[in-house]
Design an enzyme around this catalytic site. Structure first.
Site, PDB file in Angstrom:
ATOM      1  N   SER A  42     -58.586 -98.552  90.055  1.00  0.00           N
ATOM      2  CA  SER A  42     -59.562 -96.850  90.011  1.00  0.00           C
ATOM      3  C   SER A  42     -58.716 -96.085  88.826  1.00  0.00           C
ATOM      4  CB  SER A  42     -59.759 -96.336  91.453  1.00  0.00           C
ATOM      5  OG  SER A  42     -60.377 -95.108  91.388  1.00  0.00           O
ATOM      6  N   GLU A  43     -59.678 -95.472  88.287  1.00  0.00           N
ATOM      7  CA  GLU A  43     -59.416 -94.569  87.294  1.00  0.00           C
ATOM      8  C   GLU A  43     -58.110 -93.612  87.479  1.00  0.00           C
ATOM      9  OE1 GLU A  43     -63.679 -94.807  86.141  1.00  0.00           O
ATOM     10  OE2 GLU A  43     -62.546 -95.660  87.644  1.00  0.00           O
ATOM     11  N   ASN A  44     -58.282 -93.042  88.823  1.00  0.00           N
ATOM     12  CA  ASN A  44     -57.431 -92.060  89.021  1.00  0.00           C
ATOM     13  C   ASN A  44     -56.157 -92.501  89.583  1.00  0.00           C
ATOM     14  OD1 ASN A  44     -58.791 -93.408  91.349  1.00  0.00           O
ATOM     15  ND2 ASN A  44     -58.225 -91.583  92.690  1.00  0.00           N
ATOM     16  N   GLY A  45     -55.955 -94.065  89.468  1.00  0.00           N
ATOM     17  CA  GLY A  45     -54.511 -94.400  89.601  1.00  0.00           C
ATOM     18  C   GLY A  45     -54.290 -95.192  90.902  1.00  0.00           C
TER      19      GLY A  45
ATOM     20  N   SER B  89     -53.024 -91.122  86.248  1.00  0.00           N
ATOM     21  CA  SER B  89     -54.374 -91.495  85.766  1.00  0.00           C
ATOM     22  C   SER B  89     -53.967 -91.937  84.182  1.00  0.00           C
ATOM     23  CB  SER B  89     -54.965 -90.216  85.578  1.00  0.00           C
ATOM     24  OG  SER B  89     -56.156 -90.335  85.046  1.00  0.00           O
TER      25      SER B  89
END
Length: 218
Positions: free
Chosen positions: A46-49, A85
């Site tokens: 996921s892009e948020n880490g 991120s």
């Protein structure tokens, strides 16, 4: 009969392979996490880490602090990693994601995708989609075949601002599975009970139909 959102996610899940690192976009793509084949090891990113997302949580598993890029609560599998991120986007931009699954407003016969803006309407915006389409070679779009007013989303040329150009090769809709090459949509599978004529009537871009079109099994 058109596929449900869950069935669309199930069909996309058949494109997963053991050992893949996979990014799931907002909307229908997030449901793919619930249909990873048994015995297959797939790491969802996921892009948020977060690397190592699991299925959506039950009431007992719910942790409000553990979310995906769409701010939905998720679970983490054994071996999951949580990082910044910036590191997440470095993974994406470095080409380390094996498969990306995205939603879209439009896709055309050249493999262009429009997924982030409809003029005059409030939508969630670009997010990480531009980085994902630039950093991944293997992208699947999943969306409804037509809009609520019946307009085709599979076009000769996208009419909305593009997210990426020439990057989409596979599309799973509620009516069919198609591949894009040579400036055409190639019909590979149809949803159970859906006729080729119905698919053709809702596909604005040029479509190639083989003599036999397999019906998806569920």
């Amino acid at each position: 009969m058109a596929l449900s959102r869950q069935q669309m996610a199930m069909r996309v899940a058949r494109e997963l392979r053991d050992g893949y690192y996979v990014n799931l976009g907002i909307g229908i793509p997030t449901l793919v996490a619930n249909y990873i084949p048994a015995g297959m090891e797939v790491m969802l990113q996921s892009e948020n880490g977060l690397l190592g997302m699991g299925p959506f949580p039950t009431a007992e598993q719910l942790d409000a602090d553990l979310i995906n890029a769409g701010k939905q609560t998720v679970t983490a599998i054994a071996g999951a990693s949580i990082f910044s991120s910036a590191e997440s986007f470095a993974m994406i931009r470095g080409g380390h994601v094996d498969l990306t699954v995205l939603g879209a407003f439009e896709v055309d016969v050249q493999g262009n995708i429009a997924s982030w803006m409809i003029p005059g309407k409030l939508v969630k915006g670009m997010g990480g989609a531009m980085d994902l389409v630039a950093g991944a070679d293997n992208i699947i779009v999943t969306m409804t075949h037509a809009s609520k007013n019946g307009a085709s989303k599979l076009l000769p040329k996208c009419t909305l601002p593009l997210t990426g150009a020439g990057c989409i090769h596979k599309v799973v809709t509620d009516l069919a599975y198609m591949e894009i090459s040579e400036g055409k949509f190639w019909l590979k599978e149809r949803a159970p009970g859906v006729s080729v004529d119905e698919i053709a009537s809702k596909t604005a871009g040029e479509m190639v139909v083989p003599e036999v079109v397999e019906e998806m099994g569920f």
